[in-house]
Design an enzyme around this catalytic site. Structure first.
Site, PDB file in Angstrom:
ATOM      1  N   GLU A 421       0.829  -1.213   0.000  1.00 20.81           N
ATOM      2  CA  GLU A 421       0.000   0.000   0.000  1.00 20.81           C
ATOM      3  C   GLU A 421       0.860   1.259   0.000  1.00 20.81           C
ATOM      4  OE1 GLU A 421      -3.014  -0.260   3.044  1.00 20.81           O
ATOM      5  OE2 GLU A 421      -3.955  -1.959   2.052  1.00 20.81           O
ATOM      6  N   GLU A 497      -4.142  -8.843   0.330  1.00 26.07           N
ATOM      7  CA  GLU A 497      -4.655  -8.628   1.682  1.00 26.07           C
ATOM      8  C   GLU A 497      -6.159  -8.704   1.599  1.00 26.07           C
ATOM      9  OE1 GLU A 497      -1.834  -5.670   3.591  1.00 26.07           O
ATOM     10  OE2 GLU A 497      -3.674  -5.294   4.720  1.00 26.07           O
TER      11      GLU A 497
HETATM   12  C1  GAL Z   1      -4.238  -2.575   5.413  1.00 24.84           C
HETATM   13  C2  GAL Z   1      -2.751  -2.499   5.735  1.00 24.84           C
HETATM   14  C3  GAL Z   1      -2.398  -3.421   6.876  1.00 24.84           C
HETATM   15  C4  GAL Z   1      -3.367  -3.239   7.995  1.00 24.84           C
HETATM   16  C5  GAL Z   1      -4.756  -3.508   7.493  1.00 24.84           C
HETATM   17  C6  GAL Z   1      -5.830  -3.460   8.558  1.00 24.84           C
HETATM   18  O1  GAL Z   1      -4.663  -1.508   4.658  1.00 24.84           O
HETATM   19  O2  GAL Z   1      -2.000  -2.867   4.619  1.00 24.84           O
HETATM   20  O3  GAL Z   1      -1.085  -3.153   7.293  1.00 24.84           O
HETATM   21  O4  GAL Z   1      -3.255  -1.944   8.473  1.00 24.84           O
HETATM   22  O5  GAL Z   1      -5.058  -2.548   6.514  1.00 24.84           O
HETATM   23  O6  GAL Z   1      -7.095  -3.674   8.006  1.00 24.84           O
END
Ligand code: GAL
Length: 825
Positions: A421, A497
Site C-alpha cells: 500500500e 490482503e
Molecule cells: C491494510 C494495511 C495493513 C493493515 C490492514 C488493517 O490496509 O495494509 O497493514 O493496516 O489494513 O485492516
C-alpha cells in the site's frame, strides 16, 4: 539458515563461556554471541568506550525486546502496542579472543536490531543500520585485541511512531561472532538455483562467492557437496581456485542430482549444500546452505503451480511479533505459530510488511509453507512520522539487495514483494521507484517474480505502478477482481490482503449486532461485525476466489492477532500522526482468527471449513446463557462436510446443507453492509435456550464423519493445564506453551471465567511469559499471574540447559490447584 561448520558448533559454543580456553584446531566458525550482555536504558555519555563502567548495568541474554517488558501506559501510542517501543538504550559485551586467532577475520553478525543501531568496538564506530528488519555484519578484524579484553557497545535508538504496529525494541534477533580464515565464503555467499528439474534429474546451479580478505595471493581447493535429508552425500564437485590479493571470486558450478525428491507443500524435502575450502589438506572454511528442489510457475489464466501442479494460495499475512513474547525471536514460538496456521489450512505466508526473521523462513522451508517475502511498508512518502521513508533514499538499495541475498536459497519463497500500500501509488512518478526496486529484485534473483500489494487501484493502474512488477496483489477490493482481470488480460493477480474481519475469542453479543462494543471493548465472535471500513467477512473472499479461478488465491489479514493497531477501536485513520489511544486500554489488534496466545477463535474454524479436507465441524456460541432460558439463541456451525445436524439436549433440530445460499443479499453488497455474510459457508439455527448440550454432527455422503459437543458448564472448580509438548529440548531456548482452562468438575470450560491464575515453575526451566489473548488487558506478559479471558490463559516455560523435569503449578482462589510436569531432554 546459512550457518558455518555445524559439526564444530558444540565445541565452539564453549567459546562464549570461557574464551581463553578455546581449544580447537579449527580457526573458523560462527558462534552464538547471545549470552552475557549488559543493558541500560538511556544514553550515558561515553558508553561506547572500553573504559566505561557498566558493572551496575543489567545482565541479560539476547534476543531481547525491551518494549515487551512494559509497562503498558497510555503515554505510549496504542498504535504501536501501548508499550515503550521508542527511546535510547545501550548493549555492551566484554569478550576475549585467544591470541592464536590473530590473523583470522573477526566479525559480528546481527540478524536484526530494532532499530537505528550504531555499533562500536573498543570505542571505535564500526557500523550502523537504521532498518530494524534486516540483519547485517560488521567486520571487527582491524580493531580486535587478541588475548585481551574487547568491548562491543551498541546504541539502539528507535523513535516514536516509526511503525504502524508494534515493532519491539532492542537486539531482538540472534547474534553471532564469526571467526574466519582470510579465505572464506562471506555472509550470504551462496546463490543456489535449479535451472533444470525433472523426475529423472535436477541441475543444481551453485554460485559461491569466495573472499580473500588479506593482501596476499591464495590457492585453495573448494569442494561443494550436496547432502540429502539424511545427510548422505548425493553429489559433489571439487576445484582449485586462485585468488588475488584482497579479492572476491564467484565460482559457478552445475551439479546434477539424479531422481531428485521435490520440496513440496505436502512433503517439504530439504537437501543441504556444504561448501568446504581447503588449503593443502587443512580445512579452513565450511559453509552450509539450504536447498529445496522444486519448480514454480504462474499463469494469468490458470494460477500458481508448484512442481507443475496447481496450488491455490490459502494464505495469511503476519507481522513479526510473537504475542506475549514480543518481538524477541524464538524458533519454537515461530514454529508453533505456523503449525497453528497449517492446522487451519494455511499453505502460504506474506511477511507483512517487512523481511521476517531467518527462523521464520527456516520454519516455512521445514513445514512446507510458500512465502511472499516483503521488503517495505513505505518508500519515500511517509505513513507515520518516523517511518522508513526517512532512510529510503540512503538505504533502500542495500536493504532490498541484502534481503534477497539473505533469503534467496529458501525454497519456500515464491515472490519478492517490493511494498505494501505504498503511498506512491497516487503519484505520477511513483512507477519510477517501483521500476527501480523491481530491477534490483531481478538483478539479485532471476528465478522469482516480483509483486506488491495495492490498495489504491485507481492510482496504481492509472500511474502505471502496477505495470512495473510481475504479479499484482490487490488489497481489499474483491468486487473489483473480475473487472481488473477483464481490463488487464495477461496480468497475474491475487488477493494480497483480504477480509480484515475483527473478533474477540469467546465473546458473543446478543442480540447479534454489527458494531464492535464500546462497553466491553470486545468484538463479537459471531463474526458478522467487520472492522475498518474496507473490511468484509471471509465468506465474500471465498466467493470471489471461486468466481475468479485465475486468481492465485488470497492472503487474509492476519493469521495471528498482533500487538498494536488496535482496530476496530482507537483510531482508524492512516494519518501520519494519528493518535490511536481513544479507546485505551485497547492496544492490540482483533483481526485474526487466532488470538495473541495462539488460541483459535471461531473464525479459525470458518477458514478450516474452507481450506481443509479432513472432516471437521464446529459449533458456536458457548452454551451458558443463565437468565435467557426460553430465549432464542443463534447457533452457527462451520464444516467441510456436506451437511450438519444440530442436536440440542438430545433432540435433533434437523440437518442443514452446506453451500446453499439462502440469503437474498446481492453478492456485490455482501460484507460491505452490516451483517452481510452469506449462509453458504455458515449453517445456522435459532435455538430456544435451555441448559444442557449442543452437539453437531458432520455428514459426508450421508455418513457421520465428524462431531463436536459443548455443554453448559456448572460451577468453576478446576484449572486444566495442557502443554503443547510434554517433552522439550534442554537447550535453554525451547518452549512449552501451556494452555490453561478454567473448568467445572466435569472438565467443561467456564466460558466467561476471568479467575486470576498464579503460576510457579520449579526444576530445569523458567517461566518466560503469560498471556490471555485480551487486546484490552493491561496485565504484564512478564508476571507470574494473569486473569483468564473468556475461560482461558496461557503460560510459557523455557528449558534450561540441563535435562530433567520442569514442574508447573497453577493456583487460583476458590479453585483446585493443578500441577503438570514438562520433561527436558
Ligand atoms: C491494510 C494495511 C495493513 C493493515 C490492514 C488493517 O490496509 O495494509 O497493514 O493496516 O489494513 O485492516
Amino acid at each position: 539458515m546459512m550457518l558455518r561448520n555445524s559439526f564444530l558448533f558444540i565445541l565452539l559454543l564453549q567459546f562464549s563461556f570461557s574464551f581463553a580456553q578455546l581449544n580447537t584446531e579449527a580457526a573458523y566458525g560462527d558462534i552464538s554471541f547471545n549470552t552475557d550482555w549488559r543493558f541500560q536504558k538511556g544514553d550515558p555519555a561515553g558508553a561506547e568506550k572500553s573504559s566505561f563502567n557498566d558493572a551496575a548495568w543489567r545482565q541479560l541474554d539476547l534476543p531481547h525486546d525491551w518494549a515487551i517488558e512494559g509497562p503498558f501506559d497510555k503515554k505510549y501510542n496504542a498504535r504501536t502496542g501501548g508499550l515503550p517501543v521508542h527511546g535510547t538504550a545501550w548493549y555492551r559485551k566484554h569478550f576475549t579472543i585467544d591470541k592464536k586467532y590473530a590473523g583470522q577475520q573477526i566479525a559480528i553478525a546481527f540478524d536484526g536490531i530494532m532499530n537505528n543501531s550504531k555499533v562500536y568496538i573498543n570505542g571505535t564506530f564500526v557500523g550502523e543500520r537504521p532498518f530494524g528488519y534486516m540483519g547485517f555484519e560488521v567486520d571487527l578484524t582491524p580493531y580486535i585485541k587478541f588475548g585481551e579484553e574487547n568491548v562491543i557497545s551498541i546504541r539502539v535508538a528507535p523513535e516514536d511512531l516509526a511503525s504502524r504496529w508494534y515493532s519491539g525494541a532492542g537486539i531482538y534477533r540472534n547474534t553471532y561472532l564469526k571467526i574466519n580464515s582470510p579465505v572464506h565464503v562471506p555472509q550470504w555467499g551462496t546463490y543456489i538455483t535449479t535451472p533444470e528439474v525433472s523426475d529423472q534429474k535436477a541441475i543444481v546451479k551453485i554460485e559461491t562467492t569466495v573472499k580473500n580478505a588479506v593482501d596476499k595471493k591464495a590457492r585453495v581447493t573448494m569442494t561443494t557437496t550436496i547432502l540429502d535429508a539424511h545427510k548422505k552425500e548425493v553429489a559433489s564437485n571439487s576445484q582449485k581456485i586462485k585468488l588475488d590479493k584482497s579479492s572476491e571470486q564467484v565460482v559457478i558450478e552445475e551439479i546434477a542430482v539424479n531422481s531428485p525428491t521435490r520440496w513440496d507443500i505436502e512433503h517439504p524435502y530439504l537437501y543441504e549444500v556444504v561448501t568446504q575450502i581447503k588449503k593443502g589438506n587443512t580445512l579452513i572454511d565450511e559453509y552450509h546452505s539450504t536447498l529445496g528442489i522444486r519448480t514454480i510457475s504462474f499463469d494469468a489464466k490458470k494460477g500458481f503451480f508448484l512442481n507443475e501442479k496447481p496450488v491455490e494460495l490459502n494464505g495469511v499475512c503476519m507481522h513479526h511479533d510473537l504475542g506475549p513474547l514480543g518481538a524477541a525471536v524464538n524458533y519454537r514460538a515461530t514454529e508453533r505459530q505456523m503449525q497453528i496456521m497449517q492446522s487451519m489450512g494455511v499453505n502460504a505466508l506474506r511477511t507483512s510488511h517487512n523481511p521476517p526473521s531467518p527462523e521464520m523462513l527456516e520454519v516455512c522451508d521445514k513445514l512446507g509453507i510458500v512465502v511472499i517475502d516483503e521488503a517495505f511498508d513505505e518508500w519515500k512518502i511517509p505513513k507515520v512520522i518516523n517511518g522508513y521513508n526517512k532512510f529510503f533514499d540512503e538505504w533502500h538499495e542495500r536493504d532490498l539487495r541484502d534481503m534477497i541475498k539473505r533469503d534467496r536459497n529458501h525454497p519456500s519463497i515464491i515472490m519478492w514483494s517490493i511494498g505494501n500500500e505504498i503511498i506512491e501509488q497516487r503519484e505520477k512518478d511513483g512507477w519510477k521507484v517501483a521500476k527501480m526496486l523491481n530491477d534490483i529484485c531481478h538483478d539479485e534473483d532471476h528465478t522469482r517474480p516480483t509483486t506488491a500489494g495495492f490498495n489504491n487501484y485507481g492510482g496504481a493502474f492509472k500511474n502505471k505502478l502496477a505495470y512495473q512488477i510481475d504479479i499484482v496483489g490487490l488489497n481489499y477490493k474483491p468486487y473489483d477482481y473480475a473487472a481488473t482481470i477483464k481490463e488487464n488480460p495477461g496480468m497475474i493477480l491475487y488477493g494480497s490482503e483480504t477480509s480484515s474481519q475483527t473478533s474477540s475469542r469467546g465473546s458473543y453479543h446478543l442480540p447479534i449486532t454489527y458494531d464492535h462494543q464500546k462497553e466491553t471493548l470486545q468484538v463479537s465472535s459471531y463474526d458478522v461485525t467487520v472492522g475498518p471500513p474496507w473490511a468484509y467477512p471471509p465468506d465474500v473472499e471465498f466467493d470471489v476466489q471461486a468466481e475468479n479461478p485465475s486468481f492465485l488465491g488470497e492472503f487474509m489479514w492476519t493469521g495471528f492477532d498482533y500487538l498494536g493497531e488496535p482496530t476496530p477501536y482507537g483510531g482508524r485513520d492512516n494519518s501520519t500522526d494519528g493518535y490511536w489511544n481513544a479507546d485505551w486500554p485497547v492496544h492490540a489488534s482483533y483481526f485474526a482468527p487466532v488470538d495473541l496466545c495462539g488460541f483459535p477463535k471461531d473464525r479459525y474454524y470458518l477458514y478450516q471449513s474452507q481450506w481443509t479436507t479432513k472432516p471437521m465441524v464446529h459449533v458456536l456460541p458457548h452454551w451458558n446463557w443463565e437468565g435467557k432460558e426460553g430465549e432464542e439463541i443463534p447457533v452457527f456451525a462451520y464444516t467441510n462436510c456436506d451437511e450438519v445436524e444440530l442436536i440440542v439436549n438430545g433432540k435433533s433440530m434437523g440437518r442443514k446443507v452446506k453451500g446453499v445460499d439462502t440469503t437474498d443479499i446481492p453478492a456485490e453488497f455482501r460484507g460491505f453492509e452490516k451483517g452481510m455474510y452469506t449462509s453458504k459457508y455458515r449453517l445456522s439455527w435459532n435455538v430456544p435456550y435451555q441448559p444442557g448440550s449442543l452437539k453437531v454432527i458432520g455428514y459426508k455422503d450421508g455418513k457421520a464423519v465428524a462431531e463436536k459437543t459443548i455443554k453448559t458448564a456448572k460451577k468453576a472448580s478446576n484449572i486444566r493445564l495442557t502443554p503443547d509438548r510434554t517433552e522439550i529440548t534442554a537447550d535453554g531456548k525451547d518452549l512449552s506453551f501451556i494452555e490453561v482452562d478454567i473448568t467445572d468438575a466435569d472438565g467443561n470450560l467456564i466460558p466467561l471465567a476471568d479467575n486470576q491464575v498464579h503460576f510457579s515453575v520449579e526444576g530445569v526451566g523458567s517461566l518466560v511469559a503469560v498471556g490471555n489473548g485480551n487486546p484490552a488487558s493491561l496485565e504484564s506478559f512478564q508476571d507470574t499471574k494473569i486473569k483468564a479471558f473468556n475461560g482461558k490463559c496461557l503460560v510459557i516455560v523455557k528449558s534450561a540447559k540441563a535435562a530433567g523435569n520442569i514442574t508447573i503449578s497453577a493456583t487460583s482462589k476458590g479453585l483446585e490447584s493443578s500441577k503438570i510436569i514438562v520433561r527436558t531432554k
